[in-house]
Design a protein around this motif. Structure first.
Motif, PDB file in Angstrom:
ATOM      1  N   THR A 199       0.937  -1.218  -0.034  1.00  0.00           N
ATOM      2  CA  THR A 199       0.029  -0.020  -0.065  1.00  0.00           C
ATOM      3  C   THR A 199       0.805   1.224  -0.061  1.00  0.00           C
ATOM      4  O   THR A 199       0.593   1.996  -0.873  1.00  0.00           O
ATOM      5  CB  THR A 199      -0.960  -0.058   1.266  1.00  0.00           C
ATOM      6  OG1 THR A 199      -1.833  -1.019   0.912  1.00  0.00           O
ATOM      7  CG2 THR A 199      -1.543   1.092   1.337  1.00  0.00           C
ATOM      8  N   ARG A 232       2.601   1.766  -3.442  1.00  0.00           N
ATOM      9  CA  ARG A 232       1.939   2.273  -4.223  1.00  0.00           C
ATOM     10  C   ARG A 232       1.607   3.744  -3.979  1.00  0.00           C
ATOM     11  O   ARG A 232       1.483   4.656  -5.016  1.00  0.00           O
ATOM     12  CB  ARG A 232       0.579   1.390  -4.292  1.00  0.00           C
ATOM     13  CG  ARG A 232       0.639   0.184  -4.590  1.00  0.00           C
ATOM     14  CD  ARG A 232      -1.020  -0.514  -4.686  1.00  0.00           C
ATOM     15  NE  ARG A 232      -0.952  -1.839  -5.129  1.00  0.00           N
ATOM     16  CZ  ARG A 232      -1.920  -2.553  -5.484  1.00  0.00           C
ATOM     17  NH1 ARG A 232      -2.850  -2.146  -6.001  1.00  0.00           N
ATOM     18  NH2 ARG A 232      -1.788  -3.897  -5.911  1.00  0.00           N
ATOM     19  N   SER A 259      -8.108   3.968   0.463  1.00  0.00           N
ATOM     20  CA  SER A 259      -8.669   3.507  -1.104  1.00  0.00           C
ATOM     21  C   SER A 259      -7.507   2.689  -1.595  1.00  0.00           C
ATOM     22  O   SER A 259      -7.913   1.843  -2.157  1.00  0.00           O
ATOM     23  CB  SER A 259      -8.953   4.790  -1.780  1.00  0.00           C
ATOM     24  OG  SER A 259      -9.837   5.452  -1.156  1.00  0.00           O
ATOM     25  N   ILE A 260      -6.287   2.977  -1.435  1.00  0.00           N
ATOM     26  CA  ILE A 260      -5.213   2.338  -2.050  1.00  0.00           C
ATOM     27  C   ILE A 260      -5.096   0.932  -1.540  1.00  0.00           C
ATOM     28  O   ILE A 260      -4.896  -0.258  -2.237  1.00  0.00           O
ATOM     29  CB  ILE A 260      -3.851   3.255  -1.950  1.00  0.00           C
ATOM     30  CG1 ILE A 260      -3.981   4.470  -3.030  1.00  0.00           C
ATOM     31  CG2 ILE A 260      -2.744   2.348  -2.571  1.00  0.00           C
ATOM     32  CD1 ILE A 260      -2.854   5.454  -2.857  1.00  0.00           C
ATOM     33  N   ARG A 320      -7.558  -0.862  -0.039  1.00  0.00           N
ATOM     34  CA  ARG A 320      -8.519  -1.633  -0.484  1.00  0.00           C
ATOM     35  C   ARG A 320      -8.323  -2.226  -1.722  1.00  0.00           C
ATOM     36  O   ARG A 320      -8.608  -3.477  -2.128  1.00  0.00           O
ATOM     37  CB  ARG A 320      -9.783  -0.754  -0.329  1.00  0.00           C
ATOM     38  CG  ARG A 320     -10.981  -1.589  -0.785  1.00  0.00           C
ATOM     39  CD  ARG A 320     -12.356  -0.595  -0.543  1.00  0.00           C
ATOM     40  NE  ARG A 320     -13.378  -1.323  -0.592  1.00  0.00           N
ATOM     41  CZ  ARG A 320     -14.182  -1.488  -1.560  1.00  0.00           C
ATOM     42  NH1 ARG A 320     -13.929  -1.030  -2.876  1.00  0.00           N
ATOM     43  NH2 ARG A 320     -15.247  -2.040  -1.642  1.00  0.00           N
ATOM     44  N   ARG A 321      -7.654  -1.279  -2.841  1.00  0.00           N
ATOM     45  CA  ARG A 321      -7.105  -1.946  -4.087  1.00  0.00           C
ATOM     46  C   ARG A 321      -6.257  -3.031  -3.980  1.00  0.00           C
ATOM     47  O   ARG A 321      -6.230  -3.869  -4.796  1.00  0.00           O
ATOM     48  CB  ARG A 321      -6.790  -0.950  -5.045  1.00  0.00           C
ATOM     49  CG  ARG A 321      -8.039  -0.183  -5.552  1.00  0.00           C
ATOM     50  CD  ARG A 321      -7.536   0.892  -6.583  1.00  0.00           C
ATOM     51  NE  ARG A 321      -6.638   1.762  -6.325  1.00  0.00           N
ATOM     52  CZ  ARG A 321      -6.685   3.150  -5.713  1.00  0.00           C
ATOM     53  NH1 ARG A 321      -8.139   3.548  -5.546  1.00  0.00           N
ATOM     54  NH2 ARG A 321      -5.931   3.884  -5.500  1.00  0.00           N
ATOM     55  N   ALA A 376      -7.743  -6.141  -2.852  1.00  0.00           N
ATOM     56  CA  ALA A 376      -8.701  -6.695  -3.791  1.00  0.00           C
ATOM     57  C   ALA A 376      -7.445  -7.560  -4.965  1.00  0.00           C
ATOM     58  O   ALA A 376      -7.821  -8.481  -5.440  1.00  0.00           O
ATOM     59  CB  ALA A 376      -9.381  -5.752  -4.680  1.00  0.00           C
ATOM     60  N   ASP A 377      -6.608  -6.743  -5.307  1.00  0.00           N
ATOM     61  CA  ASP A 377      -5.705  -7.274  -6.147  1.00  0.00           C
ATOM     62  C   ASP A 377      -5.045  -8.565  -5.795  1.00  0.00           C
ATOM     63  O   ASP A 377      -4.757  -9.722  -6.316  1.00  0.00           O
ATOM     64  CB  ASP A 377      -4.543  -6.321  -6.634  1.00  0.00           C
ATOM     65  CG  ASP A 377      -4.872  -5.169  -7.432  1.00  0.00           C
ATOM     66  OD1 ASP A 377      -6.059  -5.166  -7.879  1.00  0.00           O
ATOM     67  OD2 ASP A 377      -4.235  -4.111  -7.255  1.00  0.00           O
ATOM     68  N   ARG A 397      -7.424 -11.503  -5.917  1.00  0.00           N
ATOM     69  CA  ARG A 397      -7.611 -11.868  -7.384  1.00  0.00           C
ATOM     70  C   ARG A 397      -6.521 -12.688  -7.744  1.00  0.00           C
ATOM     71  O   ARG A 397      -6.480 -13.765  -8.406  1.00  0.00           O
ATOM     72  CB  ARG A 397      -8.006 -10.760  -8.356  1.00  0.00           C
ATOM     73  CG  ARG A 397      -9.165 -10.033  -8.325  1.00  0.00           C
ATOM     74  CD  ARG A 397      -9.347  -9.275  -9.621  1.00  0.00           C
ATOM     75  NE  ARG A 397      -8.431  -8.057  -9.447  1.00  0.00           N
ATOM     76  CZ  ARG A 397      -8.987  -6.704  -8.866  1.00  0.00           C
ATOM     77  NH1 ARG A 397     -10.020  -6.945  -8.325  1.00  0.00           N
ATOM     78  NH2 ARG A 397      -8.278  -5.744  -8.700  1.00  0.00           N
ATOM     79  N   SER A 403     -14.881   2.989   0.099  1.00  0.00           N
ATOM     80  CA  SER A 403     -15.748   1.679  -0.266  1.00  0.00           C
ATOM     81  C   SER A 403     -16.315   1.942  -1.726  1.00  0.00           C
ATOM     82  O   SER A 403     -16.905   0.778  -2.091  1.00  0.00           O
ATOM     83  CB  SER A 403     -17.033   1.342   0.625  1.00  0.00           C
ATOM     84  OG  SER A 403     -16.108   1.084   2.139  1.00  0.00           O
ATOM     85  N   GLU A 404     -16.245   3.053  -2.379  1.00  0.00           N
ATOM     86  CA  GLU A 404     -17.084   3.414  -3.709  1.00  0.00           C
ATOM     87  C   GLU A 404     -18.462   3.005  -3.484  1.00  0.00           C
ATOM     88  O   GLU A 404     -18.977   2.172  -4.574  1.00  0.00           O
ATOM     89  CB  GLU A 404     -16.171   2.701  -4.574  1.00  0.00           C
ATOM     90  CG  GLU A 404     -14.815   3.105  -4.693  1.00  0.00           C
ATOM     91  CD  GLU A 404     -13.950   1.976  -5.842  1.00  0.00           C
ATOM     92  OE1 GLU A 404     -14.563   1.206  -6.316  1.00  0.00           O
ATOM     93  OE2 GLU A 404     -12.738   2.669  -6.089  1.00  0.00           O
TER      94      GLU A 404
END
Length: 204
Positions: free
Chosen positions: A68, A71, A91-92, A94-95, A98-99, A102, A169-170
């Protein structure tokens, strides 16, 4: 007319602290090493707590926290202070989570268990000493749906206002409020159930 800001759990003086952190992030864009150090130190604990409560194990939490900040530091030139540095950084994070999910889901599973019922039971609350116990809280949060757990962690543990949690959380602010309310209701129910069973176990 500017609408009134939503209520938050922030304590007096927190706004000034958030402004300082955001100022450090902006100063860090120029390569100021002291600003970078202040920025990282100020938010490192919250980022690690956030990724942990999103489901990361201790080793993964350390890696995701480092990822994080790598980034963030690599994209600081895009940060203009329109949101708080904390909101931007989470927010970073959270991404990054998620990455990671995945990436892990695309890899073959080398170890697994067919006894999913037992695995699920191990995540349930057991002999809880109280809500303030960090381990107990982590176990309780692990039983919540992902979206409710994230909303609860952002607003109740990290202290973000609902509007900022919605940005991270968008999703709409009303959705965050609903998720927090449902998470709180579930946690209270589980804690009440645990408190009723503890005296029985102690008397046995």
């Amino acid at each position: 007319m500017t609408p009134a800001p939503p209520p938050s759990r922030r304590q007096p003086g927190t706004d000034a602290k958030e402004a300082s952190i955001t100022a450090w992030a902006l100063a860090a864009r120029t390569g100021d090493p002291d600003a970078v150090d202040h920025f990282v130190r100020a938010l490192h604990r919250d980022v690690r707590r956030y990724v942990t409560f999103l489901g990361a194990d201790p080793q993964s939490a350390d890696d995701l926290t480092q990822d994080t900040f790598l980034r963030a530091l690599g994209s600081l030139h895009h940060f203009e202070g329109r949101s708080s540095a904390r909101t931007w950084l989470l927010s970073i994070a959270r991404r990054a989570v998620a990455d990671s999910i995945r990436h892990d889901s695309a890899r073959p599973r080398l170890a697994a268990t067919d006894d999913w019922e037992s695995a699920a039971e191990r995540t349930q609350p057991r002999g809880l000493p109280g809500f303030d116990d960090g381990v107990a809280l982590a176990e309780l949060l692990a039983t919540l749906p992902d979206e409710r757990r994230e909303a609860f962690v952002l607003t109740q543990l990290l202290g973000l206002p609902y509007a900022e949690a919605a940005d991270v959380s968008e999703c709409p602010i009303g959705t965050v409020r609903s998720r927090v309310a449902r998470a709180r209701t579930s946690l209270i129910e589980w804690l009440n159930d645990a408190e009723r069973t503890v005296p029985v176990a102690a008397a046995a």
